[in-house]
Design a protein around this motif. Structure first.
Motif, PDB file in Angstrom:
ATOM      1  N   GLY A 269       0.775  -1.237   0.000  1.00 51.23           N
ATOM      2  CA  GLY A 269       0.000   0.000   0.000  1.00 51.23           C
ATOM      3  C   GLY A 269       0.800   1.277   0.000  1.00 51.23           C
ATOM      4  O   GLY A 269       0.225   2.364  -0.082  1.00 51.23           O
ATOM      5  N   GLY A 270       2.127   1.177   0.116  1.00 46.20           N
ATOM      6  CA  GLY A 270       2.965   2.361   0.109  1.00 46.20           C
ATOM      7  C   GLY A 270       3.467   2.701   1.503  1.00 46.20           C
ATOM      8  O   GLY A 270       2.862   2.341   2.517  1.00 46.20           O
ATOM      9  N   PRO A 271       4.592   3.409   1.595  1.00 46.09           N
ATOM     10  CA  PRO A 271       5.137   3.805   2.895  1.00 46.09           C
ATOM     11  C   PRO A 271       4.126   4.650   3.661  1.00 46.09           C
ATOM     12  O   PRO A 271       3.378   5.432   3.078  1.00 46.09           O
ATOM     13  CB  PRO A 271       6.371   4.623   2.521  1.00 46.09           C
ATOM     14  N   GLY A 272       4.100   4.469   4.973  1.00 42.32           N
ATOM     15  CA  GLY A 272       3.179   5.243   5.788  1.00 42.32           C
ATOM     16  C   GLY A 272       1.911   4.500   6.153  1.00 42.32           C
ATOM     17  O   GLY A 272       1.006   5.091   6.746  1.00 42.32           O
ATOM     18  N   VAL A 273       1.818   3.207   5.813  1.00 46.50           N
ATOM     19  CA  VAL A 273       0.644   2.429   6.195  1.00 46.50           C
ATOM     20  C   VAL A 273       0.594   2.295   7.713  1.00 46.50           C
ATOM     21  O   VAL A 273       1.590   1.991   8.360  1.00 46.50           O
ATOM     22  CB  VAL A 273       0.676   1.030   5.555  1.00 46.50           C
ATOM     23  N   ARG A 274      -0.582   2.535   8.261  1.00 46.86           N
ATOM     24  CA  ARG A 274      -0.809   2.340   9.695  1.00 46.86           C
ATOM     25  C   ARG A 274      -1.832   1.224   9.871  1.00 46.86           C
ATOM     26  O   ARG A 274      -2.780   1.114   9.090  1.00 46.86           O
ATOM     27  CB  ARG A 274      -1.343   3.616  10.358  1.00 46.86           C
ATOM     28  N   LEU A 275      -1.639   0.426  10.915  1.00 49.64           N
ATOM     29  CA  LEU A 275      -2.623  -0.602  11.208  1.00 49.64           C
ATOM     30  C   LEU A 275      -2.623  -0.900  12.692  1.00 49.64           C
ATOM     31  O   LEU A 275      -1.638  -0.651  13.393  1.00 49.64           O
ATOM     32  CB  LEU A 275      -2.334  -1.883  10.422  1.00 49.64           C
ATOM     33  N   ALA A 276      -3.755  -1.374  13.155  1.00 50.94           N
ATOM     34  CA  ALA A 276      -3.921  -1.777  14.546  1.00 50.94           C
ATOM     35  C   ALA A 276      -4.511  -3.169  14.571  1.00 50.94           C
ATOM     36  O   ALA A 276      -5.279  -3.547  13.683  1.00 50.94           O
ATOM     37  CB  ALA A 276      -4.814  -0.798  15.294  1.00 50.94           C
ATOM     38  N   ALA A 277      -4.142  -3.930  15.595  1.00 54.49           N
ATOM     39  CA  ALA A 277      -4.625  -5.304  15.744  1.00 54.49           C
ATOM     40  C   ALA A 277      -5.257  -5.463  17.114  1.00 54.49           C
ATOM     41  O   ALA A 277      -4.655  -5.096  18.125  1.00 54.49           O
ATOM     42  CB  ALA A 277      -3.466  -6.285  15.576  1.00 54.49           C
ATOM     43  N   VAL A 278      -6.474  -6.013  17.142  1.00 57.66           N
ATOM     44  CA  VAL A 278      -7.200  -6.242  18.391  1.00 57.66           C
ATOM     45  C   VAL A 278      -7.705  -7.678  18.392  1.00 57.66           C
ATOM     46  O   VAL A 278      -8.527  -8.034  17.550  1.00 57.66           O
ATOM     47  CB  VAL A 278      -8.374  -5.266  18.556  1.00 57.66           C
ATOM     48  N   PRO A 279      -7.236  -8.519  19.307  1.00 64.47           N
ATOM     49  CA  PRO A 279      -7.730  -9.896  19.369  1.00 64.47           C
ATOM     50  C   PRO A 279      -9.067  -9.981  20.092  1.00 64.47           C
ATOM     51  O   PRO A 279      -9.365  -9.162  20.970  1.00 64.47           O
ATOM     52  CB  PRO A 279      -6.638 -10.625  20.154  1.00 64.47           C
ATOM     53  N   VAL A 280      -9.882 -10.953  19.720  1.00 62.78           N
ATOM     54  CA  VAL A 280     -11.148 -11.203  20.410  1.00 62.78           C
ATOM     55  C   VAL A 280     -11.236 -12.695  20.709  1.00 62.78           C
ATOM     56  O   VAL A 280     -10.617 -13.528  20.043  1.00 62.78           O
ATOM     57  CB  VAL A 280     -12.371 -10.759  19.580  1.00 62.78           C
ATOM     58  N   GLU A 281     -12.008 -13.022  21.729  1.00 62.80           N
ATOM     59  CA  GLU A 281     -12.212 -14.416  22.106  1.00 62.80           C
ATOM     60  C   GLU A 281     -13.512 -14.986  21.547  1.00 62.80           C
ATOM     61  O   GLU A 281     -13.638 -16.180  21.367  1.00 62.80           O
ATOM     62  CB  GLU A 281     -12.214 -14.553  23.633  1.00 62.80           C
ATOM     63  N   ARG A 282     -14.490 -14.090  21.285  1.00 60.90           N
ATOM     64  CA  ARG A 282     -15.794 -14.539  20.809  1.00 60.90           C
ATOM     65  C   ARG A 282     -16.263 -13.651  19.661  1.00 60.90           C
ATOM     66  O   ARG A 282     -15.941 -12.461  19.610  1.00 60.90           O
ATOM     67  CB  ARG A 282     -16.835 -14.497  21.939  1.00 60.90           C
ATOM     68  N   GLY A 283     -17.057 -14.237  18.789  1.00 60.11           N
ATOM     69  CA  GLY A 283     -17.546 -13.487  17.633  1.00 60.11           C
ATOM     70  C   GLY A 283     -18.375 -12.278  18.005  1.00 60.11           C
ATOM     71  O   GLY A 283     -18.387 -11.284  17.275  1.00 60.11           O
ATOM     72  N   ALA A 284     -19.062 -12.327  19.145  1.00 57.59           N
ATOM     73  CA  ALA A 284     -19.888 -11.196  19.552  1.00 57.59           C
ATOM     74  C   ALA A 284     -19.057  -9.956  19.853  1.00 57.59           C
ATOM     75  O   ALA A 284     -19.598  -8.843  19.905  1.00 57.59           O
ATOM     76  CB  ALA A 284     -20.708 -11.581  20.787  1.00 57.59           C
ATOM     77  N   GLN A 285     -17.757 -10.113  20.030  1.00 58.90           N
ATOM     78  CA  GLN A 285     -16.886  -8.980  20.354  1.00 58.90           C
ATOM     79  C   GLN A 285     -16.346  -8.268  19.109  1.00 58.90           C
ATOM     80  O   GLN A 285     -15.646  -7.260  19.228  1.00 58.90           O
ATOM     81  CB  GLN A 285     -15.703  -9.463  21.205  1.00 58.90           C
ATOM     82  N   LEU A 286     -16.670  -8.766  17.927  1.00 56.02           N
ATOM     83  CA  LEU A 286     -16.092  -8.204  16.705  1.00 56.02           C
ATOM     84  C   LEU A 286     -16.418  -6.725  16.499  1.00 56.02           C
ATOM     85  O   LEU A 286     -15.517  -5.940  16.170  1.00 56.02           O
ATOM     86  CB  LEU A 286     -16.557  -9.019  15.490  1.00 56.02           C
TER      87      LEU A 286
END
Length: 420
Positions: A269-286
């Protein structure tokens, strides 16, 4: 190209749309002798010649014995009867072949195998014509070879076009269904199936691409590269909702972001891409995880964190400052005096993003550093926020974050994003 062998007609033109010349009596007679063998030849094709093709034996019996055999009979009868009666009749003789090609595409038959059956069928017919030829009919046999080549070209082209069109339509439909599913899951309007891959642990990603307009074609290419990078990084199919600005992704099953994930996405996607990752235990938390991931990216950008992968732990304080509370409205209102001065707000935002480096701020805004100082001084005079103190900086950052949260922010995170 023509041949003059015993009064035979010219060979059929290689252009399948070209007019078909009259057929000689010798060629008609030779073709007519093969008409009674149509059923026999069709069985020979479907039960013998095609069985030699790689992958054909694995096809369902009803497909081989009914549909493919019927198509073979149709093709044989069509060719022979048109030669015998009128090779110029009928505006289009590929209708059934197109219909069958669409069916085979929907069923997942490889295009290679489909085309191999047509080529093998042509060889069986050619062999039958050779066997039926009598001494002195060489010219008629050559004439029929020309017609057969022209007919095969026309059929193969029709089959290929139809197959590829159907596969493209099926792929587009599949992508649309996946996007709709991801959108509904993130919005909370649907819940994962109890026995589905998203019912348990999964990982939610928010991706923000570097700023800059992208033409539709360029945006689609970026999306394809991002999808490939994500699938490769996690070693599985990642569900995505992406466009030219970024988007969301769901990684089914327990997963952690690989160490090189940010680098892979930056290449795509090019320099400067930002991303965050959040784990969940259950689908209801999506849905909540999706909102959290988007806010983490926004907060990390607002407080000047370098581009790359961000986790909640990286921006705990700033994230908390952006949370609504009893005093949120008053803090957000601190910037009301400059709400109509976008140049002052842009300068403040960029200054905070650049860790209050006036020269970096000036460079990004194409201003002189003194102009940056003057704008920040004017902002202080209008709002009372002193950016030279930790408290003033914290209040300014909190005010920006809260205002972004209230109006949806300045980032879309993709066509199906949940604006905060």
């Amino acid at each position: 190209m023509t041949t003059d062998t015993g009064g035979a007609r010219p060979l059929a033109a290689t252009d399948p749309q070209a007019p078909v010349p009259d057929v000689s009596e010798g060629a008609r007679s030779l073709a007519a002798r093969c008409v009674p063998r149509v059923n026999e030849l069709a069985r020979l094709m479907s039960r013998d010649a095609f069985e030699q093709l790689h992958g054909y034996a694995e096809l369902p019996a009803e497909v081989k014995d009914v549909e493919i055999a019927a198509t073979a009979r149709h093709g044989l009868r069509l060719f022979l009867e048109r030669v015998v009666h009128d090779p110029r009749s009928g505006p289009d003789d590929t209708g059934l072949f197109r219909e069958r090609a669409a069916q085979r595409a929907e069923e997942g038959m490889p295009l290679r195998l489909l085309l191999d059956t047509h080529c093998a069928g042509a060889r069986v017919l050619w062999q039958a014509l050779r066997e039926a030829a009598r001494p002195g009919e060489d010219a008629a046999l050559v004439e029929l070879a020309g017609y057969l080549l022209g007919a095969e070209q026309r059929v193969v082209r029709a089959v290929t076009e139809t197959y590829l069109d159907e596969r493209a339509a099926l792929a587009a439909e599949h992508r649309a269904e996946r996007r709709s599913m991801v959108r509904d899951l993130l919005a909370g309007t649907t819940v994962p199936a109890a026995d589905g891959p998203l019912a348990g642990p999964s990982l939610v990603l928010a991706v923000r691409l570097p700023d800059g307009p992208r033409a539709p074609v360029a945006a689609r290419r970026v999306v394809r590269r991002l999808q490939t990078a994500l699938d490769g990084a996690f070693g599985r199919e990642v569900l995505t909702l992406l466009d030219g600005t970024g988007g969301r992704a769901l990684v089914p099953g327990p997963a952690r972001p690989p160490a090189d994930l940010a680098g892979r996405l930056a290449e795509a996607g090019g320099p400067g891409v930002r991303l965050a990752a959040v784990p969940v235990e259950r689908g209801a938390q999506l849905p909540e995880a999706a909102r959290t991931a988007a806010q983490i990216v926004r907060v990390a950008r607002a407080c000047g964190r370098p581009a790359g992968l961000h986790r909640l732990e990286d921006v705990l304080l700033e994230y908390q400052l952006s949370r609504p509370s009893a005093g949120s409205d008053r803090i957000a209102a601190l910037l009301d005096p400059v709400a109509g001065r976008p140049e002052l707000l842009d300068t403040l935002r960029t200054h905070l993003e650049q860790a209050q480096d006036r020269r970096a701020t000036a460079r990004l805004l194409t201003l002189h550093p003194n102009t940056v100082d003057n704008r920040l001084a004017r902002l202080t005079a209008l709002t009372g926020l002193d950016l030279t103190t930790p408290r003033g900086t914290a209040l300014a950052l909190a005010a920006l974050l809260l205002r972004d949260a209230a109006d949806g922010g300045d980032e879309g995170y993709g066509e199906g994003s949940l604006r905060l």
